[in-house]
Design an enzyme around this catalytic site. Structure first.
Site, PDB file in Angstrom:
ATOM      1  N   GLY A  38      50.770 -32.085  84.872  1.00 38.49           N
ATOM      2  CA  GLY A  38      50.292 -30.755  84.463  1.00 38.49           C
ATOM      3  C   GLY A  38      50.731 -30.370  83.063  1.00 38.49           C
ATOM      4  O   GLY A  38      50.157 -29.474  82.449  1.00 38.49           O
ATOM      5  N   VAL A  40      52.913 -29.008  79.735  1.00 36.79           N
ATOM      6  CA  VAL A  40      53.389 -27.657  79.393  1.00 36.79           C
ATOM      7  C   VAL A  40      52.447 -26.629  80.016  1.00 36.79           C
ATOM      8  O   VAL A  40      52.883 -25.640  80.611  1.00 36.79           O
ATOM      9  CB  VAL A  40      53.437 -27.478  77.849  1.00 36.79           C
ATOM     10  CG1 VAL A  40      53.631 -26.013  77.490  1.00 36.79           C
ATOM     11  CG2 VAL A  40      54.543 -28.321  77.242  1.00 36.79           C
ATOM     12  N   ALA A 113      57.524 -43.754  79.426  1.00 38.63           N
ATOM     13  CA  ALA A 113      56.819 -44.892  78.831  1.00 38.63           C
ATOM     14  C   ALA A 113      57.232 -45.154  77.387  1.00 38.63           C
ATOM     15  O   ALA A 113      57.481 -44.216  76.621  1.00 38.63           O
ATOM     16  CB  ALA A 113      55.320 -44.630  78.890  1.00 38.63           C
ATOM     17  N   GLY A 181      56.283 -13.983  65.408  1.00 36.30           N
ATOM     18  CA  GLY A 181      55.175 -13.120  65.846  1.00 36.30           C
ATOM     19  C   GLY A 181      53.896 -13.926  65.943  1.00 36.30           C
ATOM     20  O   GLY A 181      52.853 -13.538  65.426  1.00 36.30           O
ATOM     21  N   VAL A 270      58.892 -20.047  67.580  1.00 36.36           N
ATOM     22  CA  VAL A 270      58.515 -20.327  66.188  1.00 36.36           C
ATOM     23  C   VAL A 270      57.631 -21.568  66.064  1.00 36.36           C
ATOM     24  O   VAL A 270      57.512 -22.145  64.999  1.00 36.36           O
ATOM     25  CB  VAL A 270      59.763 -20.473  65.284  1.00 36.36           C
ATOM     26  CG1 VAL A 270      60.516 -19.157  65.191  1.00 36.36           C
ATOM     27  CG2 VAL A 270      60.686 -21.589  65.782  1.00 36.36           C
ATOM     28  N   HIS A 444      23.179  -4.793  81.699  1.00 34.21           N
ATOM     29  CA  HIS A 444      23.838  -3.500  81.518  1.00 34.21           C
ATOM     30  C   HIS A 444      24.321  -3.016  82.874  1.00 34.21           C
ATOM     31  O   HIS A 444      23.603  -3.167  83.861  1.00 34.21           O
ATOM     32  CB  HIS A 444      22.851  -2.505  80.923  1.00 34.21           C
ATOM     33  CG  HIS A 444      23.406  -1.121  80.796  1.00 34.21           C
ATOM     34  ND1 HIS A 444      24.321  -0.785  79.819  1.00 34.21           N
ATOM     35  CD2 HIS A 444      23.207  -0.014  81.544  1.00 34.21           C
ATOM     36  CE1 HIS A 444      24.651   0.489  79.970  1.00 34.21           C
ATOM     37  NE2 HIS A 444      23.989   0.982  81.004  1.00 34.21           N
TER      38      HIS A 444
HETATM   39  P1  NAD Z   1      52.833 -20.067  66.485  1.00 34.47           P
HETATM   40  O1  NAD Z   1      52.666 -21.062  65.423  1.00 34.47           O
HETATM   41  O2  NAD Z   1      51.642 -19.420  67.088  1.00 34.47           O
HETATM   42  O3  NAD Z   1      53.754 -18.866  65.977  1.00 34.47           O
HETATM   43  C1  NAD Z   1      55.017 -19.069  65.463  1.00 34.47           C
HETATM   44  C2  NAD Z   1      55.324 -17.921  64.538  1.00 34.47           C
HETATM   45  O4  NAD Z   1      56.688 -17.977  64.205  1.00 34.47           O
HETATM   46  C3  NAD Z   1      54.543 -17.977  63.244  1.00 34.47           C
HETATM   47  O5  NAD Z   1      53.947 -16.729  63.024  1.00 34.47           O
HETATM   48  C4  NAD Z   1      55.615 -18.282  62.208  1.00 34.47           C
HETATM   49  O6  NAD Z   1      55.359 -17.721  60.960  1.00 34.47           O
HETATM   50  C5  NAD Z   1      56.844 -17.665  62.835  1.00 34.47           C
HETATM   51  N1  NAD Z   1      58.106 -18.246  62.404  1.00 34.47           N
HETATM   52  C6  NAD Z   1      58.403 -19.538  62.166  1.00 34.47           C
HETATM   53  N2  NAD Z   1      59.719 -19.672  61.836  1.00 34.47           N
HETATM   54  C7  NAD Z   1      60.256 -18.431  61.878  1.00 34.47           C
HETATM   55  C8  NAD Z   1      61.552 -17.903  61.661  1.00 34.47           C
HETATM   56  N3  NAD Z   1      62.570 -18.706  61.357  1.00 34.47           N
HETATM   57  N4  NAD Z   1      61.744 -16.580  61.778  1.00 34.47           N
HETATM   58  C9  NAD Z   1      60.717 -15.764  62.125  1.00 34.47           C
HETATM   59  N5  NAD Z   1      59.464 -16.207  62.346  1.00 34.47           N
HETATM   60  C10 NAD Z   1      59.230 -17.528  62.228  1.00 34.47           C
HETATM   61  O7  NAD Z   1      53.727 -20.790  67.598  1.00 34.47           O
HETATM   62  P2  NAD Z   1      54.097 -20.352  69.072  1.00 34.47           P
HETATM   63  O8  NAD Z   1      53.800 -18.926  69.293  1.00 34.47           O
HETATM   64  O9  NAD Z   1      55.473 -20.853  69.284  1.00 34.47           O
HETATM   65  O10 NAD Z   1      53.117 -21.219  69.912  1.00 34.47           O
HETATM   66  C11 NAD Z   1      53.160 -22.630  69.861  1.00 34.47           C
HETATM   67  C12 NAD Z   1      51.815 -23.254  69.999  1.00 34.47           C
HETATM   68  O11 NAD Z   1      51.333 -23.057  71.301  1.00 34.47           O
HETATM   69  C13 NAD Z   1      50.831 -22.670  69.043  1.00 34.47           C
HETATM   70  O12 NAD Z   1      50.264 -23.690  68.286  1.00 34.47           O
HETATM   71  C14 NAD Z   1      49.787 -22.017  69.900  1.00 34.47           C
HETATM   72  O13 NAD Z   1      48.482 -22.296  69.457  1.00 34.47           O
HETATM   73  C15 NAD Z   1      50.011 -22.611  71.271  1.00 34.47           C
HETATM   74  N6  NAD Z   1      49.815 -21.573  72.279  1.00 34.47           N
HETATM   75  C16 NAD Z   1      48.563 -21.095  72.476  1.00 34.47           C
HETATM   76  C17 NAD Z   1      48.342 -20.079  73.375  1.00 34.47           C
HETATM   77  C18 NAD Z   1      46.979 -19.564  73.563  1.00 34.47           C
HETATM   78  O14 NAD Z   1      46.044 -20.140  73.049  1.00 34.47           O
HETATM   79  N7  NAD Z   1      46.777 -18.456  74.273  1.00 34.47           N
HETATM   80  C19 NAD Z   1      49.416 -19.525  74.052  1.00 34.47           C
HETATM   81  C20 NAD Z   1      50.678 -19.999  73.798  1.00 34.47           C
HETATM   82  C21 NAD Z   1      50.857 -21.016  72.900  1.00 34.47           C
END
Ligand code: NAD
Length: 468
Positions: A38, A40, A113, A181, A270, A444
């Site tokens: 499954g 992450v 693996a 964020g 991050v 609608h």
């Molecule tokens: P992300 O890349 O979306 O966000 C990480 C954020 O952390 C960025 O805005 C970055 O600028 C900030 N950042 C980096 N270093 C920092 C620091 N030292 N201090 C403060 N801010 C910092 O990564 P995520 O939220 O960890 O998610 C990981 C991955 O998982 C992403 O690529 C995302 O696409 C994927 N994901 C997708 C979904 C979805 O599609 N709904 C949900 C969860 C995760």
């Protein structure tokens, strides 16, 4: 040595659909996974977080029915029961993956693996022995990605946590600080905010959700602030100190000034890094780029013809649905069919409150490509169904080529954005024009009418809002 047609390393949303499809195509297939199947997505990402998000919506909505004349008192959250319910879903789904693999005739092996040759894999089994296996047609790397840790905020499983721990909290933190964020930070941050945590978001870049249509992000940002949250943008999280009472003093730098924010839990979100280390790639000569991603061609093949890569490990965007599609394509390729990555857009859905969903180009991206665009926008505040749902924040925005009226991108923030974006993705795949959407009869009263109206608005013909 056991011989297979194909070996898939990893049983996440890239690997397991690949193995299932291979087996469907009559290929003798082995799927190797070191943990639960499954990946992450099912174990601590997409699905567990969505379970918490839907619980958070229900919790909030049950307390906010006053204006609709529904008065509910004594709404209580039981985090233990919430976790038990969520874990039940995870168990059902990971068990389902096992059954699907088996039912389709693919073998699942638990072990770690290592690729030891263009067609050979060693598997370290849980009992300490090593099993050697061979794939005559192809090895598929579907190992996903892992959470990035900041050296000054090492996870301790208690006060400093990552997303994995954040979806398993059995206590709601009174004060939660999220570093990052991005998607995870805002999705999970808003869950705990809905459950009553005082939320602080610390983002290093000037904006939250970099790359997303900024008008969409603003709606979510406003919601976080309205609920009493604090957002620091362009801010650095420098380090932390544990206080005597168990709380954490997080030192941040904003506008060149340092300040300390005292919280109970810090969620570090991050980003994720590709899981390409320790697979033996250097030894067999598979190219890995500077960031750790494995470059592939349109058929998913790496520089070594018998080795393929799909999903997060093969490059961004790190999205489960992209991994699955790549897994299916590679399965077809290995089985000798003509298939390749040939999509117009990979839609994205961010499960904040309200949701954001996107497909295709943003206004800024279209302009950067030198395109002349027209933009249509329809607010949910003007839509009967949204009013009836008491969820009127947000809008649908359609970006189109000004001359040809071909749809270039759709950006939605609001209720059910994640569901509605599929129509946009189909429109892009079918090279739809604004008229295709606006002339299609949408039932609608539904939220989907907002897409029809936004397309009409881009042509100055929306019915329920003023046209420019
Ligand atoms: P992300 O890349 O979306 O966000 C990480 C954020 O952390 C960025 O805005 C970055 O600028 C900030 N950042 C980096 N270093 C920092 C620091 N030292 N201090 C403060 N801010 C910092 O990564 P995520 O939220 O960890 O998610 C990981 C991955 O998982 C992403 O690529 C995302 O696409 C994927 N994901 C997708 C979904 C979805 O599609 N709904 C949900 C969860 C995760």
């Amino acid at each position: 040595m056991k011989t297979y047609d194909a070996i898939v390393i990893g049983a996440g949303p890239g690997g397991y659909p690949c193995a299932i499809r291979l087996a469907q195509l009559k290929q003798k297939t082995l799927c190797i996974e070191k943990e639960q199947p499954g990946g992450v997505c099912l174990n601590w990402g997409c699905i567990p977080s969505k379970a918490l998000i839907s619980a958070a919506h229900l919790y909030e909505k049950s307390q906010a029915g006053g204006s609709m004349g529904i008065k509910v008192s004594g709404v209580e959250l039981d985090p233990e029961q919430l976790q038990n319910w969520k874990e039940g879903i995870v168990k059902k789904l990971t068990g389902g993956v096992r059954s699907l693999l088996k039912g389709n005739g693919a073998e699942l092996m638990t072990g770690t693996a290592t690729i030891v040759g263009p067609n050979r894999v060693d598997v370290a089994l849980p009992d300490g022995s090593v099993e050697q296996v061979e794939a005559t047609k192809g090895i598929v790397i579907a190992t996903g990605s892992t959470t990035i840790e900041i050296p000054t905020f090492k996870f301790d499983g208690d006060a400093i946590i990552g997303a994995k721990e954040a979806v398993s909290l059995r206590r709601i933190p009174k004060r939660l600080l999220v570093i990052g964020g991005g998607v995870i930070g805002l999705e999970l941050g808003m869950v705990y905010q809905a459950f009553g945590s005082q939320l602080t978001v610390v983002e290093a870049l000037p904006e939250l959700l970099t790359g997303v249509d900024p008008d969409c992000t603003k709606v979510v940002e406003k919601r976080i602030l309205k609920r009493g949250g604090t957002i620091y943008k362009g801010a650095k999280a420098l380090g932390y100190e544990k206080q005597k009472d168990g709380s954490v003093g997080v030192k941040i730098q904003v506008d060149g000034k340092e300040q300390t924010i005292v919280v109970d839990t810090v969620l570090v979100a991050v980003g994720m890094r590709p899981s390409s280390k320790g697979l033996g790639l250097e030894k067999v000569g598979v190219t890995v780029d500077q960031r750790g991603f494995i470059p592939t061609d349109r058929t998913g093949r790496t520089n070594i013809p018998s080795i393929y890569a799909v999903g997060d490990v093969s490059g961004p965007p790190l999205l489960a649905h992209k991994a699955t599609k790549e897994g299916e394509i590679v399965a077809e390729v290995i089985a000798g069919h003509k298939a390749e990555k040939d999509w117009v857009a990979i839609p994205g859905a961010i499960f904040t409150d309200p949701e954001i969903a996107t497909a295709g180009l943003t206004e800024a991206e279209a302009k950067a490509k030198g395109l002349e665009i027209s933009v249509g926008k329809f607010p949910f505040a003007a839509l009967g169904k949204a009013m009836a749902m008491n969820e009127t924040e947000g809008f649908v925005k359609i970006v189109a080529d000004k001359k040809t009226k071909q749809v270039l991108g759709v950006h939605i923030v609001g209720p059910e954005a994640s569901t509605m974006i599929s129509e946009a993705a189909l429109s892009l795949e079918m090279a739809a024009f604004l008229e295709d959407i606006s002339l299609t009869i949408h039932p609608h009263p539904t939220l989907g009418e907002s897409l029809m109206e936004a397309a009409a608005h881009a042509m100055g013909a929306a019915i329920h809002i003023a046209n420019r």
